[in-house]
Design a protein around this motif. Sequence first.
Motif, short mmCIF file in Angstrom:
data_model
loop_
_atom_site.label_atom_id
_atom_site.label_comp_id
_atom_site.label_asym_id
_atom_site.label_seq_id
_atom_site.Cartn_x
_atom_site.Cartn_y
_atom_site.Cartn_z
N GLU A 48 -2.09 -43.54 -38.10
CA GLU A 48 -2.20 -42.33 -37.30
C GLU A 48 -0.90 -41.99 -36.59
O GLU A 48 -0.62 -40.82 -36.34
CB GLU A 48 -3.32 -42.48 -36.28
N ILE A 49 -0.14 -43.00 -36.22
CA ILE A 49 1.08 -42.75 -35.45
C ILE A 49 2.13 -43.78 -35.84
O ILE A 49 1.81 -44.93 -36.11
CB ILE A 49 0.79 -42.77 -33.94
N SER A 50 3.37 -43.33 -35.90
CA SER A 50 4.49 -44.23 -36.20
C SER A 50 5.67 -43.77 -35.36
O SER A 50 5.56 -42.84 -34.56
CB SER A 50 4.84 -44.19 -37.69
N SER A 51 6.82 -44.37 -35.56
CA SER A 51 8.00 -43.96 -34.79
C SER A 51 8.41 -42.53 -35.13
O SER A 51 9.10 -41.89 -34.35
CB SER A 51 9.16 -44.91 -35.06
N ASP A 52 7.94 -42.00 -36.26
CA ASP A 52 8.28 -40.63 -36.63
C ASP A 52 7.50 -39.60 -35.82
O ASP A 52 7.95 -38.47 -35.65
CB ASP A 52 8.01 -40.43 -38.12
N SER A 53 6.33 -39.99 -35.30
CA SER A 53 5.52 -39.02 -34.56
C SER A 53 5.22 -39.44 -33.13
O SER A 53 4.66 -38.66 -32.36
CB SER A 53 4.19 -38.79 -35.29
N HIS A 54 5.55 -40.65 -32.74
CA HIS A 54 5.25 -41.13 -31.38
C HIS A 54 6.12 -40.39 -30.37
O HIS A 54 7.33 -40.27 -30.56
CB HIS A 54 5.49 -42.63 -31.28
N PRO A 55 5.54 -39.86 -29.30
CA PRO A 55 6.30 -39.08 -28.31
C PRO A 55 7.49 -39.83 -27.71
O PRO A 55 8.50 -39.21 -27.40
CB PRO A 55 5.27 -38.77 -27.23
#
Length: 82
Positions: A48-55
Motif C-alpha cells: 500500500e505504501i513505499s518510499s515512493d508514496s510515503h509523505p
Amino acid sequence: MKQGIHPDYRQVVFMDSSTGKKFLAGSTVNSSETTDYEGKEYPLIRVEISSDSHPFYTGKQKFAQADGRIDRFNKKYGLSNK
C-alpha cells in the motif's frame, strides 16, 4: 548450520499500489501473481505504501502544530522562556 531450517530467499518485485512504482528485493514472501521486471519474470507483491508514496519521503508530510503544543505545555506547567 542446520539444514532445512532457513527460509528460501528469492528475488521478488514489490509494487506500490498508489504510484505503480516497482522495485526488486530479496524476500521469502509467497505470491501467486507474477510480473515482468527488466526482462525477467518475478513474483509480484503489492504494497500500500513505499518510499515512493510515503509523505515523509515525498516531502508532503504535514507537521502537527508543534509550537502550539509547546505553548500549551508551558502554560499548563507554568514554564516560561525567560
